[in-house]
Design an enzyme around this catalytic site. Structure first.
Site, PDB file in Angstrom:
ATOM      1  N   CYS A 134      -3.871   4.602  -6.377  1.00 47.50           N
ATOM      2  CA  CYS A 134      -4.050   4.154  -5.001  1.00 47.50           C
ATOM      3  C   CYS A 134      -3.901   5.312  -4.029  1.00 47.50           C
ATOM      4  O   CYS A 134      -4.776   5.556  -3.197  1.00 47.50           O
ATOM      5  CB  CYS A 134      -3.036   3.046  -4.682  1.00 47.50           C
ATOM      6  N   GLU A 205      -8.534  -0.945  -7.860  1.00 51.12           N
ATOM      7  CA  GLU A 205      -8.892  -0.420  -6.544  1.00 51.12           C
ATOM      8  C   GLU A 205     -10.324  -0.806  -6.178  1.00 51.12           C
ATOM      9  O   GLU A 205     -10.607  -1.213  -5.050  1.00 51.12           O
ATOM     10  CB  GLU A 205      -8.729   1.107  -6.524  1.00 51.12           C
TER      11      GLU A 205
END
Length: 217
Positions: A134, A205
């Site tokens: 992330c 993601e």
């Protein structure tokens, strides 16, 4: 460097972020505000669990220095990175009550549950690698959007500036250095285990960007 191996393992996934209509829309300034509003709310909720991941880093740390950094990052997520979210909450008219009344989507819950699970079951290595996808990919996205489109858009410019900033880069570099420190001389079996975590988080993601663009049931 093991971080380079991690990046290489997920590069194809990461490259797809730059052309995803949600990410590209931010760069071009053409993304519908309702889609971004949905994203801001869900990402705010996500960050509350991301902070818990760093809190686990305090528990799993092997020395005081790492404990202090994880504690600072937990505070930073809640009080600094949340800052850009609060800026957009104000722009979009989102209140704290709006946040509190919303539930995380299934994709959101699945992602954070996965990160926290591998962190609980593993040690400092799992925490560092689970956090890295992330943090690092957001820096890469911020830099790519700034390179391709600049950051002068009246609405989305602040978002791009946040994630392409030198301050955010410092956070990413610390996370990379942590991975390097604890992943030296690990076995090939451990490397593959950690790469799987990194790839899975990278896929999550992508799913988050996709969810934000398409909405969720």
């Amino acid at each position: 460097m093991f971080s380079k191996e991690l990046y290489k393992s997920a590069k194809e996934i990461w490259d797809s972020y730059y052309t995803h209509p949600f990410v590209k829309g931010i760069g071009m300034g053409s993304l519908e505000k309702d889609k971004f509003k949905f994203y801001i709310i869900q990402d705010y909720i996500y960050l509350l669990d991301y902070a818990k991941l760093f809190a686990l880093g305090v528990i799993k740390s092997k020395n005081e220095s790492d404990m202090k950094k994880f504690a600072a990052l937990t505070d930073g997520i809640l009080n600094s990175e949340m800052g850009i979210h609060r800026i957009y909450m104000k722009k979009l008219g989102i209140t704290e009550l709006d946040i509190a009344s919303k539930k995380p989507t299934l994709d959101n819950t699945s992602y954070t549950s996965y990160m926290l699970s591998v962190a609980h079951c593993g040690d400092i290595k799992e925490v560092a690698v689970a956090a890295l996808s992330c943090m690092w990919s957001y820096e890469m996205i911020g830099l790519k959007l700034k390179e391709l489109y600049g950051s002068s858009d009246e609405f989305y410019g602040e978002w791009i500036e946040c994630y392409s900033s030198s301050r955010y880069k410092e956070l990413t570099n610390w996370n990379i250095e942590l991975v390097e420190k604890y992943c030296q001389n690990i076995s090939e079996e451990e490397k593959e285990h950690l790469k799987t975590i990194f790839i899975n988080c990278s896929i999550y993601e992508y799913k988050f960007w996709d969810m934000s663009y398409k909405g969720s049931f």
